[in-house]
Design a protein around this motif. Structure first.
Motif, mmCIF file in Angstrom:
data_model
loop_
_atom_site.group_PDB
_atom_site.id
_atom_site.type_symbol
_atom_site.label_atom_id
_atom_site.label_comp_id
_atom_site.label_asym_id
_atom_site.label_seq_id
_atom_site.Cartn_x
_atom_site.Cartn_y
_atom_site.Cartn_z
ATOM 1 N N UNK A 100 0.820 -1.213 0.000
ATOM 2 C CA UNK A 100 0.000 0.000 0.000
ATOM 3 C C UNK A 100 0.859 1.270 0.000
ATOM 4 N N UNK A 101 1.913 1.291 0.820
ATOM 5 C CA UNK A 101 2.667 2.528 0.995
ATOM 6 C C UNK A 101 3.941 2.646 0.148
ATOM 7 N N UNK A 102 4.557 1.523 -0.201
ATOM 8 C CA UNK A 102 5.814 1.566 -0.971
ATOM 9 C C UNK A 102 5.795 0.574 -2.135
ATOM 10 N N UNK A 125 -8.634 -0.405 -3.729
ATOM 11 C CA UNK A 125 -9.141 -1.570 -2.992
ATOM 12 C C UNK A 125 -8.097 -2.065 -1.992
ATOM 13 N N UNK A 126 -6.839 -2.129 -2.411
ATOM 14 C CA UNK A 126 -5.762 -2.536 -1.499
ATOM 15 C C UNK A 126 -5.652 -1.574 -0.317
ATOM 16 N N UNK A 127 -5.690 -0.305 -0.603
ATOM 17 C CA UNK A 127 -5.581 0.723 0.437
ATOM 18 C C UNK A 127 -6.723 0.600 1.438
ATOM 19 N N UNK A 128 -7.938 0.517 0.928
ATOM 20 C CA UNK A 128 -9.101 0.394 1.813
ATOM 21 C C UNK A 128 -9.088 -0.926 2.579
ATOM 22 N N UNK A 129 -8.679 -1.991 1.920
ATOM 23 C CA UNK A 129 -8.594 -3.302 2.578
ATOM 24 C C UNK A 129 -7.570 -3.323 3.689
ATOM 25 N N UNK A 130 -6.454 -2.650 3.472
ATOM 26 C CA UNK A 130 -5.415 -2.562 4.499
ATOM 27 C C UNK A 130 -5.959 -1.881 5.751
ATOM 28 N N UNK A 131 -6.630 -0.724 5.569
ATOM 29 C CA UNK A 131 -7.164 -0.016 6.731
ATOM 30 C C UNK A 131 -8.344 -0.750 7.359
ATOM 31 N N UNK A 132 -9.098 -1.464 6.548
ATOM 32 C CA UNK A 132 -10.187 -2.282 7.091
ATOM 33 C C UNK A 132 -9.634 -3.393 7.988
#
Length: 130
Positions: free
Chosen positions: A39-41, A67-74
């Protein structure tokens, strides 16, 4: 963090704590760490060196980054929910020591169900009423 022997559990449920199993904890930590990396790098991931996982990750980064970003925070939000539920379980099972409750909260936040399942399975010995 100190694990409490099983014989101690019967005597003092207020300080019951047991470390999460290593394998599920390791899997959880690796997945969350890999998720953060993706997500970040994403530019620093050696996709070709990871074989099929690299190809799949590259596809997700290129086509489904939101989707990856939202899934990570979820995933982290779910871990927070599990940690708060661990606090409720601590109180309902008679684990009243604040330091022990903090250990359960932190361990469950970091390792999720690997920790929470131990607390769910814990059954304190109830006092006989006369």
């Amino acid at each position: 963090m100190v694990a409490v022997p099983r014989t101690e559990v019967r005597r003092n449920a207020s300080t019951f704590f047991r470390k999460a199993r290593p394998l599920p904890s390791l899997v959880t930590a690796l997945l969350l760490g890999y998720g953060a990396w993706v997500v970040f790098w994403p530019q620093s991931i050696p996709y070709r060196s990871l074989g099929p996982l690299g190809s799949f990750t590259r596809y997700l980064v290129d086509h489904h980054h939101t989707l990856l970003h939202n899934g990570f925070w979820l995933a982290w939000l779910i871990h927070l929910g599990e940690s708060l539920y661990a606090m409720v379980l601590c109180k309902s099972k008679g684990i009243t020591d604040s330091r022990t409750q903090l250990f359960w909260f932190l361990q469950t936040f970091l390792f999720g169900i690997a920790s929470l399942s131990i607390l769910i399975a814990f059954s304190p010995k109830h006092q006989k009423r006369t």
